[in-house]
Design a protein around this motif. Structure first.
Motif, short mmCIF file in Angstrom:
data_model
loop_
_atom_site.label_atom_id
_atom_site.label_comp_id
_atom_site.label_asym_id
_atom_site.label_seq_id
_atom_site.Cartn_x
_atom_site.Cartn_y
_atom_site.Cartn_z
N GLN A 62 0.67 -12.48 5.08
CA GLN A 62 -0.03 -11.20 4.74
C GLN A 62 -1.39 -11.65 3.98
O GLN A 62 -2.43 -11.05 3.92
N GLU A 63 -1.62 -13.07 3.44
CA GLU A 63 -2.75 -13.41 2.83
C GLU A 63 -3.75 -13.39 4.03
O GLU A 63 -4.97 -13.21 3.74
N LYS A 123 -6.29 -2.74 12.36
CA LYS A 123 -5.17 -3.79 12.86
C LYS A 123 -5.38 -3.79 14.45
O LYS A 123 -5.19 -4.91 14.84
N GLN A 145 -9.28 -7.89 6.00
CA GLN A 145 -9.55 -6.62 5.56
C GLN A 145 -10.21 -6.29 4.21
O GLN A 145 -10.66 -5.34 3.94
N SER A 146 -10.55 -7.38 3.41
CA SER A 146 -11.44 -7.37 2.33
C SER A 146 -12.74 -7.24 2.32
O SER A 146 -13.20 -7.66 3.29
N TRP A 196 -4.33 -11.34 6.45
CA TRP A 196 -4.70 -10.20 6.78
C TRP A 196 -5.37 -9.42 5.52
O TRP A 196 -6.47 -8.89 5.53
N ASP A 197 -4.95 -9.89 4.27
CA ASP A 197 -5.85 -9.51 3.05
C ASP A 197 -7.23 -10.00 3.01
O ASP A 197 -8.02 -9.31 2.73
N PHE A 198 -7.38 -11.36 3.49
CA PHE A 198 -8.79 -11.81 3.63
C PHE A 198 -9.71 -11.15 4.72
O PHE A 198 -10.64 -10.71 4.35
#
Length: 134
Positions: free
Chosen positions: A29-30, A12, A36-37, A32-34
């Motif tokens: 959040q979407e 982060k 960190q994937s 961050w999901d992208f």
């Protein structure tokens, strides 16, 4: 199998610091999901919502922590505008492996007949160089 990038690439603090340096906000959040994937994902959103900027941020993070000497990331875009924005984001980010990624448009890559080198599928830009194609 040797990892392609350092394990702390998407922590982060690093993400927030680089996003701030590049003038980006990550309120959803979407996003961050992208970021960190580690999987290949489709990124779908409305025009002007920041998809290209988000991809540029992820590539900048990856290129900072890239460890593989023989593999890289090939970015193919449908437009010169997106290609230019991604290239500019990578250029503006702190020191990174310039050979970690190359960026080209879909049509210029098709015309250049990439070689079948298994370790570098993005032959139009070639290893060791980050450049844009006309």
């Amino acid at each position: 199998m040797t990892p392609l990038y350092a394990p702390d690439v998407f922590i982060k603090d690093k993400v927030e610091a680089l996003a701030q340096q590049l003038g980006l906000e990550l309120p959803h959040q979407e996003q961050w999901d992208f970021i960190q994937s580690a999987e290949s994902l489709d990124l779908q959103a409305a025009p002007g919502s920041g998809k290209t900027s988000l991809i540029g941020l992820k590539l900048a993070l990856l290129s900072q922590g890239w460890t593989s000497p023989t593999r890289g990331i090939c970015v193919l875009s449908h437009t010169n505008t997106a290609k230019d924005e991604i290239t500019n984001r990578l250029t503006a980010s702190p020191p990174h492996r310039r050979d970690a990624a190359c960026c080209s448009t879909r049509t210029s890559s098709a015309r250049s007949r990439p070689s079948r080198t298994p370790s570098w599928p993005c032959q139009p830009c070639g290893p060791g160089v980050l450049k844009s194609r006309p």
